[in-house]
Design a protein around this motif. Structure first.
Motif, PDB file in Angstrom:
ATOM      1  N   VAL A  30       3.533  11.829  63.088  1.00  0.00           N
ATOM      2  CA  VAL A  30       2.976  10.860  62.142  1.00  0.00           C
ATOM      3  C   VAL A  30       1.579  10.436  62.580  1.00  0.00           C
ATOM      4  N   ALA A  48      -0.344   6.063  53.248  1.00  0.00           N
ATOM      5  CA  ALA A  48       1.030   5.562  53.385  1.00  0.00           C
ATOM      6  C   ALA A  48       2.033   6.578  52.874  1.00  0.00           C
ATOM      7  N   ALA A  49       1.721   7.229  51.742  1.00  0.00           N
ATOM      8  CA  ALA A  49       2.628   8.225  51.162  1.00  0.00           C
ATOM      9  C   ALA A  49       2.781   9.424  52.088  1.00  0.00           C
ATOM     10  N   LYS A  51       2.243   9.526  55.365  1.00  0.00           N
ATOM     11  CA  LYS A  51       2.964   9.125  56.573  1.00  0.00           C
ATOM     12  C   LYS A  51       4.470   9.078  56.302  1.00  0.00           C
ATOM     13  N   HIS A  52       4.829   8.618  55.108  1.00  0.00           N
ATOM     14  CA  HIS A  52       6.243   8.571  54.742  1.00  0.00           C
ATOM     15  C   HIS A  52       6.829   9.979  54.705  1.00  0.00           C
ATOM     16  N   GLU A  55       7.328  11.226  58.224  1.00  0.00           N
ATOM     17  CA  GLU A  55       8.523  10.638  58.834  1.00  0.00           C
ATOM     18  C   GLU A  55       9.784  11.344  58.345  1.00  0.00           C
ATOM     19  N   GLN A  56       9.796  11.691  57.059  1.00  0.00           N
ATOM     20  CA  GLN A  56      10.957  12.398  56.509  1.00  0.00           C
ATOM     21  C   GLN A  56      11.099  13.788  57.104  1.00  0.00           C
TER      22      GLN A  56
END
Length: 271
Positions: A30, A48-49, A51-52, A55-56
């Motif tokens: 990340v 933000a999108a 990074k999300h 993380e997934q």
């Protein structure tokens, strides 16, 4: 900015960045994704999108442990199915999301006739676990399926298996997120053809009304690879076919439920 420049700024190798961009990296950090977004001057919402998503990427999907029993590139379909918000389908067999365990076992055993009992059981588990998307309490997927009458009359397994399956199908059609319509033999061939089974997957919209992902049409192949269509002209064509099938099907889901229950009783009498 060249790849070498970007890699140097985030302190990774050019080869590592290349694998990251191609989607072949073994691990996605990340921190690296955020740093790349910053040097590429992306906005806060996009960062933000991404990074999300990063993380997934570190989370193993439930179906990965079944990769050895998933045919072809079917894992791609399972992933798309799990992300979909709305699914519109035409089928000539009971769709996997609405199958009972015994119906699924017969279908899978016939397809994997040379596989071990353990592999068959694991393939059944995949099909049953997929059904969680329509039974979950939070945001279950909406399923709108046109089912050809032949699916109701084609005996899979034995009359008991069919009777149980048809009763389950009728029950599922009462769920608020499931709509089932029967295309009777009497309807002939809408649009002059029967298109073969397909699924249109819609992924909903974001807070600004923009599609989260492009609509995908899935067409299963027997001797060729499964096809995923995303071009607007292809999607629009299948949407038009779906509308024609809905128009030719029995007028209301309640009308479709009646013959299913009738055939379930008839099948029960033969057990």
């Amino acid at each position: 900015m060249t790849m070498a420049q970007s890699a140097r700024l985030v302190e990774i190798g050019t080869t590592t960045l290349h694998r990251l961009e191609k989607g072949t990296a073994d691990k996605i950090r990340v921190r690296i994704v955020q740093h790349l977004c910053e040097i590429y001057e992306r906005g806060a919402e996009e960062i933000a999108a991404l990074k999300h998503l990063a993380e997934q990427a570190a989370v193993e999907n439930w179906y990965e442990e079944y990769s050895d029993v998933l045919p072809g590139n079917f894992d791609n379909y399972v992933e798309l199915e799990g992300a979909a918000r709305h699914m519109v389908s035409y089928q000539e067999l009971i769709p996997g999301l609405l199958q009972t365990g015994h119906y699924a076992r017969t279908m899978i055993r016939n397809f994997f006739h040379d596989q071990s009992d353990n592999d068959v059981q694991r393939a059944i588990e995949v099909r049953m676990k997929r059904q969680a998307i329509i039974r979950r309490r939070v945001e279950p997927v909406t399923l709108d399926v046109v089912l050809h009458e032949s699916a109701l009359r084609r005996v899979v397994g034995n009359p008991k298996v069919m009777s149980d399956q048809l009763r389950h199908l009728a029950e599922a059609s009462t769920w608020p997120n499931v709509e089932m319509r029967i295309l009777p033999f009497a309807a002939g061939m809408p649009m002059g053809l029967l298109p073969g089974p397909f699924v249109i997957m819609d992924f909903g919209a974001d807070s600004k009304g923009r599609p989260v992902e492009p609509t995908v049409v899935y067409v299963e192949g027997l001797v060729t690879a499964n096809v995923y269509l995303q071009k607007q002209v292809d999607v629009e064509r299948y949407c038009a076919v779906s509308v024609a099938l809905h128009d030719a099907a029995l007028n209301h889901p309640v009308e479709s439920r009646a013959p299913v229950r009738k055939l379930a009783k008839e099948s029960q009498q033969w057990t």
